[in-house]
Design an enzyme around this catalytic site. Structure first.
Site, mmCIF file in Angstrom:
data_model
loop_
_atom_site.group_PDB
_atom_site.id
_atom_site.type_symbol
_atom_site.label_atom_id
_atom_site.label_comp_id
_atom_site.label_asym_id
_atom_site.label_seq_id
_atom_site.Cartn_x
_atom_site.Cartn_y
_atom_site.Cartn_z
ATOM 1 N N SER A 186 -40.021 43.511 -60.116
ATOM 2 C CA SER A 186 -40.109 43.499 -61.577
ATOM 3 C C SER A 186 -40.439 44.903 -62.046
ATOM 4 O O SER A 186 -41.151 45.647 -61.360
ATOM 5 C CB SER A 186 -41.211 42.530 -61.999
ATOM 6 N N LYS A 246 -44.520 41.344 -58.046
ATOM 7 C CA LYS A 246 -43.382 40.432 -58.001
ATOM 8 C C LYS A 246 -42.381 40.712 -56.880
ATOM 9 O O LYS A 246 -42.063 41.860 -56.592
ATOM 10 C CB LYS A 246 -42.621 40.484 -59.328
ATOM 11 N N HIS A 275 -37.993 12.627 -55.503
ATOM 12 C CA HIS A 275 -38.561 12.919 -56.838
ATOM 13 C C HIS A 275 -39.386 14.210 -56.818
ATOM 14 O O HIS A 275 -40.320 14.354 -57.603
ATOM 15 C CB HIS A 275 -39.449 11.769 -57.334
ATOM 16 N N GLU A 327 -31.133 32.797 -57.547
ATOM 17 C CA GLU A 327 -30.997 32.456 -58.970
ATOM 18 C C GLU A 327 -29.595 32.783 -59.478
ATOM 19 O O GLU A 327 -29.012 32.037 -60.265
ATOM 20 C CB GLU A 327 -32.051 33.204 -59.793
#
Ligand code: ARG
Length: 458
Positions: free
Chosen positions: A277, A283, A156, A290
């Site tokens: 970024s 970043k 979980h 992704e």
């Protein structure tokens, strides 16, 4: 417009119809397979005395020339031709004249395209199998290095029990191992040659289908000519195998993304495999993971599309089947790129072992072991579960781990707790006591790695 079938028609095809019907923009990728198939076909025609040796030699030489000119860029596969088969045949006839007109004897584009696609997919299955082997090898090396790297195992997405990085990676090793086995079995099942099926009903020429199958390294010819031209099961199986591979890569990517997040900081992605970024200078984004996760949908899409295309088709060939190419090519390119990039990203990732162990310590992952300790002292498990639950409440309130409690603090919960409790709930010990087959303990893991190395290097 260069078409192979003008004879029966009295009027030119409308340009828009021609464009809609044509497949050259995407089936040009089958060029090499098409020539390979034609070589085997004409050799067989000559062997059977259906064409002369001289015609066969001329055709083979013509095909060599076309292939060389396409490779050098001198000859371009353009939309002047309806499909790759027309391109090759028209160019052959331009080059060698009448002998070129004999190449298509005893063959239809239906069995020709079925063969081309099968050859193309077979090559691709092989290269994907190799890519998966490289990924498995990478994982195996990392597992070996991380038998003692403690980390929390989750259920979980809540910290559950301590495991090791080797064990966690090992779960993916098993998944990709099954994926690889799936590819090997698809390769075996698909390896039958459709050439010689003709349009659907075989031919009247005395073709030697065994010979052609042998020339092209197939196990044998397809047993039924109607099935031969209209079977796309092998491609569906492959797209389904690729979908499962992508699903595995996507799950793994999701974990990489979570582990790379500011909150977890379990890993550092290599600069070469992450991006920045344009506005936020701090970043370092896990874009590769992704994208792999994101591209999974495209591969599923190709599978769904082809399943849907095939579901209503009466035997044998129907033009709908031309739709087996574009999305399948895209899915194959996508999956290949994803496996390759994922392997590169994984092999350059560094793991923050301290941080992973700390996270494990802070997450009560040894609570079950404390309960088991009490069971060892004679407490029934359900009661032990309740006692440890109360220990966890106190630790949570004080913001400490179970291990941080003093012996007398622990004794408040049960008189049966002694100094040996600390050894029992030490994270390393908690993991190492789990030595049943498949568990994360050092001994179990070493047994398994030995087996993997043995199977894998054979
Ligand atoms: N471009 C076609 C395909 O990909 C080749 C087969 C054409 N056959 C036909 N009977 N029109 O399926």
């Amino acid at each position: 417009m260069a078409q192979l079938w003008g004879g029966r028609f009295t009027k030119e095809t409308e340009q828009e119809v021609y464009d809609f019907n044509a497949s050259i923009t995407f089936d040009k990728r089958l060029f090499e397979c098409d020539v390979r198939g034609s070589r085997a076909h004409v050799r067989m025609l000559a062997k059977q005395g259906i064409i002369t040796e001289k015609d066969c030699e001329d055709i083979l030489r013509g095909l060599d020339g076309i292939e060389a000119d396409v490779a050098s860029g001198k000859l371009e596969i353009t939309t002047r031709y309806e499909d790759v088969h027309s391109f090759v045949e028209a160019n052959l006839i331009d080059r060698i004249g009448d002998a070129g007109k004999k190449m298509h004897t005893g063959r239809s584009r239906n069995d020709q395209v079925a063969l081309d696609m099968r050859l193309f997919v077979r090559d691709h299955v092989e290269s994907t199998t190799e890519q998966l082997s490289a990924l498995l090898e990478t994982l195996l090396g990392m597992m070996k290095e991380n038998i003692d790297t403690i980390m929390p195992g989750f259920t979980h997405l809540q910290k559950a029990q301590p495991v090791t990085l080797a064990h966690h990676l090992g779960a993916y090793f098993e998944m990709f191992k099954r994926d690889r086995e799936r590819l090997l079995s698809i390769r075996e099942r698909m390896n039958y040659c459709p050439l010689g099926s003709g349009a659907l009903a075989g031919t009247t020429y005395p073709l030697d289908r065994e010979f052609v199958a042998g020339e092209l390294s197939f196990t044998g010819p397809c047993a039924n000519s109607m099935d031969g031209v209209s079977d796309r099961d092998y491609l569906l199986e492959y797209l389904s195998a690729l979908s499962i591979i992508m699903m595995h890569l996507s799950r793994f990517s999701e974990e990489i993304i979570i582990w790379n997040s500011n909150e977890y900081r379990f890993i550092d992605l290599d600069d070469g495999y992450s991006t920045g970024s344009s506005i936020m200078p701090q970043k370092k984004n896990p874009d590769i993971a992704e994208l792999v996760r994101g591209k999974t949908g495209r591969v599923y899409g190709a599978l769904m599309s082809l399943l849907t295309t095939m579901k209503g088709l009466p035997l044998a060939y129907n033009k709908d089947m031309q739709e087996d190419k574009e999305l399948s090519f895209d899915a194959m390119d996508t999956a290949s790129a994803c496996i390759r990039l994922f392997t590169g990203m994984l092999s350059t990732t560094t793991f923050n072992k301290e941080r992973m162990a700390d996270s494990c310590r802070g997450g009560f992952t040894n609570a079950t072991d404390l309960a088991d300790y009490l069971v060892g002292k004679g407490v029934p498990f359900r009661d032990a579960h309740g006692i440890v639950g109360r220990v966890v409440i106190e630790c949570s309130e004080r913001g400490i781990a179970i291990d941080d409690l003093k012996l007398d603090e622990l004794k408040k919960y049960s008189e049966l707790i002694d100094a040996d409790v600390f050894e029992a709930i030490d994270l390393k010990n908690c993991v190492d006591r789990r030595n049943t087959d498949g568990a994360p303990g050092r001994e179990a893991m070493e047994r398994l790695l030995q087996k993997y190395y043995k199977d894998f290097t054979n």
